[in-house]
Design an enzyme around this catalytic site. Structure first.
Site, PDB file in Angstrom:
ATOM      1  N   GLU A 132      10.540 -12.122  30.543  1.00 39.63           N
ATOM      2  CA  GLU A 132      11.030 -12.930  31.675  1.00 39.63           C
ATOM      3  C   GLU A 132      10.953 -14.419  31.355  1.00 39.63           C
ATOM      4  O   GLU A 132      11.846 -15.178  31.730  1.00 39.63           O
ATOM      5  CB  GLU A 132      10.234 -12.631  32.951  1.00 39.63           C
ATOM      6  CG  GLU A 132      10.184 -11.178  33.401  1.00 39.63           C
ATOM      7  CD  GLU A 132      11.515 -10.475  33.410  1.00 39.63           C
ATOM      8  OE1 GLU A 132      12.569 -11.140  33.472  1.00 39.63           O
ATOM      9  OE2 GLU A 132      11.522  -9.229  33.332  1.00 39.63           O
ATOM     10  N   HIS A 166      13.952 -15.507  29.518  1.00 44.05           N
ATOM     11  CA  HIS A 166      15.117 -15.745  30.386  1.00 44.05           C
ATOM     12  C   HIS A 166      15.115 -17.178  30.928  1.00 44.05           C
ATOM     13  O   HIS A 166      16.171 -17.817  31.012  1.00 44.05           O
ATOM     14  CB  HIS A 166      15.109 -14.787  31.580  1.00 44.05           C
ATOM     15  CG  HIS A 166      15.672 -13.426  31.308  1.00 44.05           C
ATOM     16  ND1 HIS A 166      16.973 -13.229  30.903  1.00 44.05           N
ATOM     17  CD2 HIS A 166      15.119 -12.199  31.414  1.00 44.05           C
ATOM     18  CE1 HIS A 166      17.191 -11.912  30.771  1.00 44.05           C
ATOM     19  NE2 HIS A 166      16.080 -11.265  31.066  1.00 44.05           N
TER      20      HIS A 166
HETATM   21  O1  GNR Z   1      13.569  -3.378  33.648  1.00 50.33           O
HETATM   22  C1  GNR Z   1      13.276  -3.870  32.558  1.00 50.33           C
HETATM   23  N1  GNR Z   1      12.641  -3.122  31.636  1.00 50.33           N
HETATM   24  C2  GNR Z   1      12.105  -3.628  30.464  1.00 50.33           C
HETATM   25  C3  GNR Z   1      11.721  -2.731  29.484  1.00 50.33           C
HETATM   26  C4  GNR Z   1      11.161  -3.163  28.320  1.00 50.33           C
HETATM   27  C5  GNR Z   1      10.977  -4.523  28.115  1.00 50.33           C
HETATM   28  C6  GNR Z   1      11.368  -5.438  29.072  1.00 50.33           C
HETATM   29  C7  GNR Z   1      11.924  -4.996  30.243  1.00 50.33           C
HETATM   30  S1  GNR Z   1      12.390  -6.150  31.467  1.00 50.33           S
HETATM   31  C8  GNR Z   1      13.674  -5.267  32.246  1.00 50.33           C
HETATM   32  C9  GNR Z   1      14.167  -6.018  33.458  1.00 50.33           C
HETATM   33  C10 GNR Z   1      14.783  -7.322  33.012  1.00 50.33           C
HETATM   34  O2  GNR Z   1      15.837  -7.401  32.427  1.00 50.33           O
HETATM   35  N2  GNR Z   1      14.093  -8.393  33.224  1.00 50.33           N
HETATM   36  O3  GNR Z   1      14.556  -9.570  32.793  1.00 50.33           O
HETATM   37 NI    NI Z   2      15.851  -9.152  31.126  1.00 48.53          NI
END
Ligand code: GNR
Ligand code: NI
Length: 170
Positions: free
Chosen positions: A137, A140
């Site tokens: 996150e 992002h």
């Molecule tokens: O739902 C999500 N599952 C996930 C699985 C493995 C590593 C990271 C994630 S984050 C993701 C949701 C998402 O896109 N968050 O930015």
């Molecule tokens: Ni993501």
């Protein structure tokens, strides 16, 4: 409450670097509503985390719930990693890169400092999936996606596969 729409790779808006949240805004109803909408969006998908950048809000915060029962909502506002230790490889996915999964190497254990939804700062040391999710996150918020850890060739294959999926569901 509302389910928000999620930006998808290669949307250039996902490359925006998020700006710090004014801590004084956190407890305001408008910001609290946005947090609720992000949880609703994340649970509906379903996902284990959602960064504001993914819903086209370019501010430094995210919501996470890695529990099986989906009863442990966590909010990280203006997160900073204070310490990292070791390495782990996890097969990641992303709501902004639907249907694609790939191994990513990240820190195994981290200590993160952030502001919670009550406006109060906190520190958390964690590892495993929660540590993966926090790092995913936080990427992002910097405009970075997990596919950026793949080779340019693989990333191009991902872009083509998503374009094809969209054509076929149109
Ligand atoms: O739902 C999500 N599952 C996930 C699985 C493995 C590593 C990271 C994630 S984050 C993701 C949701 C998402 O896109 N968050 O930015
Ligand atoms: Ni993501």
């Amino acid at each position: 409450m509302a389910v928000l729409s999620i930006l998808e790779f290669p949307d250039p808006r996902l490359r925006t670097k998020a700006a710090a949240v004014d801590p004084a805004r956190v407890t305001q109803p408008e910001f609290q509503r946005l947090l609720d909408d992000m949880f609703e969006t994340m649970y509906e998908c379903p996902g284990i985390g959602l960064a504001a950048s993914q819903v086209d809000v370019h501010q430094r915060f995210m919501v996470i719930d890695v529990s099986e029962e989906k009863n442990q909502p966590m909010v990280f506002i203006n997160p900073e990693i204070l310490a990292r230790d070791g390495e782990q490889v996890y097969q990641e996915g992303c709501l902004s890169v639907p249907g694609i999964f790939a191994d990513v190497t990240r820190a195994n254990a981290i200590t993160v400092k952030a502001v919670g939804r009550d406006g109060q700062p906190f520190e958390l040391s964690t590892d495993g999936l929660l540590a993966v999710c926090i790092q995913h996150e936080m990427d992002h918020l910097e405009g970075k996606l997990f596919v950026d850890y793949l080779s340019p060739l693989k990333r191009e294959m991902v872009r083509k596969k998503l374009a094809k999926q969209r054509r076929q569901s149109a």
